[in-house]
Design a protein around this motif. Structure first.
Motif, short mmCIF file in Angstrom:
data_model
loop_
_atom_site.label_atom_id
_atom_site.label_comp_id
_atom_site.label_asym_id
_atom_site.label_seq_id
_atom_site.Cartn_x
_atom_site.Cartn_y
_atom_site.Cartn_z
N PRO A 1 -7.69 -0.71 3.56
CA PRO A 1 -8.99 -0.24 4.04
C PRO A 1 -9.28 1.20 3.62
O PRO A 1 -10.42 1.64 3.64
N MET A 2 -8.23 1.93 3.22
CA MET A 2 -8.40 3.31 2.78
C MET A 2 -8.84 3.40 1.32
O MET A 2 -9.23 4.46 0.85
N LEU A 3 -8.77 2.28 0.61
CA LEU A 3 -9.10 2.29 -0.82
C LEU A 3 -10.58 2.62 -1.02
O LEU A 3 -11.44 2.16 -0.29
N ASP B 1 7.44 6.36 0.64
CA ASP B 1 6.58 5.91 1.73
C ASP B 1 5.21 6.59 1.74
O ASP B 1 4.52 6.62 2.74
N GLN B 2 4.80 7.18 0.59
CA GLN B 2 3.48 7.81 0.57
C GLN B 2 2.39 6.74 0.47
O GLN B 2 2.60 5.67 -0.08
N LYS B 3 1.20 7.07 1.01
CA LYS B 3 0.09 6.12 0.96
C LYS B 3 -0.53 6.14 -0.43
O LYS B 3 -0.60 7.17 -1.08
N LEU B 4 -0.98 4.97 -0.87
CA LEU B 4 -1.60 4.84 -2.18
C LEU B 4 -3.04 4.39 -2.02
O LEU B 4 -3.33 3.48 -1.25
N CYS C 1 -0.66 0.32 -6.51
CA CYS C 1 -0.06 -0.58 -5.51
C CYS C 1 0.88 -1.57 -6.19
O CYS C 1 0.90 -1.73 -7.40
N GLU C 2 1.65 -2.27 -5.36
CA GLU C 2 2.65 -3.21 -5.86
C GLU C 2 2.40 -4.60 -5.27
O GLU C 2 2.37 -4.75 -4.05
N ARG D 1 0.80 -1.23 0.00
CA ARG D 1 0.00 0.00 0.00
C ARG D 1 0.83 1.27 0.00
O ARG D 1 0.31 2.35 0.18
N ARG D 2 2.13 1.16 -0.15
CA ARG D 2 2.96 2.37 -0.14
C ARG D 2 3.90 2.36 -1.33
O ARG D 2 4.43 1.33 -1.73
#
Length: 383
Positions: free
Chosen positions: A190-192, A157-160, A166-167, A152-153
């Motif tokens: 969960p932020m998606l 280190d930013q949030k995606l 994502c990777e 998810r990063r």
């Protein structure tokens, strides 16, 4: 390690530094990891033969509860985990399969998982250090289940929040994945945004939002090869002392007209998984509740709703958010503060009123159609 499991890791480093012949830092890291993971992975932390990774991998791994949930009713000959990580999901998902393949790009993590999985499930796993999607694309094998938990990063280190960012990029590889599987399960952030994920992979047939004790932990996207005439549904599940399930059709959600009224005898807060799932209007209609405001996802009723997946608060009265009045009501300065669509967040309101969370009373700040208000409440006792 076993002799000092309950001691402070920092103090152990000071006490035994330069006085032991083994790698003290590694031993203390294992103690620290077990302490951090004790609630999340109780059976793993109690197994002295297992090795634990650095804290970031522990934080990103599933809990035993959520891993066991994902593994329900899954069985077959062969499964693959494209993003194995610490191996918690790999292990629980593999229980219903004859063989399993674990893939992981991080070499050290793959070695830890190889050690642990051989102890937990002897001779069941093939360990593949490297890119799971690259392995899958070159493989001639067919899998009853492909599982992936994309990182998810990104860089820096930013949030995606988009699935394609994502990777690994499962969106670009989706058709290849479908050609090699009977079913695919994706665990995503969960932020998606759910609607964004569905727009990226329109084939997704079901979404599950999983919360544990009212804290959203996982978003699961499901696909199966067999065609189904069932409508696309989103299911919210809270895993606590008992499981609460709430399913709805997003098309139905769009068509519902909510009822609105001012605060009555009870305020109702749905479980967080239901709010994340976006069942704002369906929840109110299904339980005969009224909303307070279009953007206030707290509901009201003159009677206690039964068998409801959420918390019910009895309204004592409306209060003015002023220190003098609040001090008279709660001399100890302890009261649980909740804000939903309020002028400020709960921490700001607590600071303004000089409060700390605690006790059996609640202050709920929200917006009704007549403005921002604060209510003194108690949890309702439901027979």
């Amino acid at each position: 390690m076993q002799d000092h499991l309950k001691e402070d890791p920092a103090l152990l480093l000071l006490k035994y530094g330069g006085k032991v012949s083994f790698d003290l830092k590694e031993a203390v890291q294992q103690i620290s990891a077990r302490q951090k993971a004790a609630k999340k992975l109780p059976s793993w932390t109690s197994n002295s033969q297992l090795v634990f990774p650095a804290s970031i991998s522990l934080e990103q791994s599933s809990s035993e509860q959520t891993a066991e949930f994902k593994a329900r009713n899954r069985k077959g000959n062969l499964m693959i985990d494209l993003t194995g990580g610490f191996g918690v999901d790999s292990y629980y998902l593999s229980k219903g399969f004859e063989k399993a393949i674990y893939c992981e790009q991080h070499q050290e993590l793959a070695e830890i998982a190889k050690h642990n999985l051989e102890i937990l499930a002897p001779r069941k796993f093939e360990i593949v250090p490297g890119d799971g999607l690259a392995y899958l694309s070159q493989s001639d094998l067919h899998f009853e289940l492909i599982y992936a938990d994309p990182a998810r990063r990104g860089k820096g280190d930013q949030k995606l929040y988009k699935l394609q960012d994502c990777e690994p990029d499962v969106v670009s590889s989706w058709e290849m994945m479908k050609s090699k599987a009977d079913s695919i399960l994706l665990k995503v952030s969960p932020m998606l945004d759910i609607s964004q994920a569905i727009s990226e992979i329109p084939d997704i047939q079901q979404v599950q939002v999983i919360s544990v004790k009212n804290e959203v932990k996982e978003l699961l996207l499901h696909w199966k090869k067999e065609k189904t005439n069932s409508p696309f549904i989103i299911e919210a599940i809270d895993i606590g002392l008992k499981e609460n399930h709430f399913s709805f059709d997003p098309k139905e959600e769009e068509s519902i007209q909510s009822k609105f009224e001012e605060v009555s005898n009870y305020l109702i807060e749905p479980f967080s998984a239901i709010l994340k799932a976006g069942a704002f209007k369906t929840f109110g209609e299904r339980f005969g509740l009224s909303k307070l405001d279009p953007n206030s996802h707290i509901y009201t009723s003159s009677e206690i709703p039964q068998e409801l997946p959420g918390r019910v608060f009895q309204v004592m009265r409306e209060v003015q958010p002023k220190k003098t009045e609040i001090k008279k009501l709660f001399p100890s300065g302890k009261v649980n503060v909740i804000t939903r669509n309020y002028a400020s967040g709960s921490e700001v309101l607590k600071k303004k009123l000089g409060l700390k969370d605690g006790g059996e009373d609640f202050l709920i700040g929200t917006k009704t159609q007549s403005g921002f208000k604060v209510f003194w409440c108690k949890l309702a006792k439901i027979e």
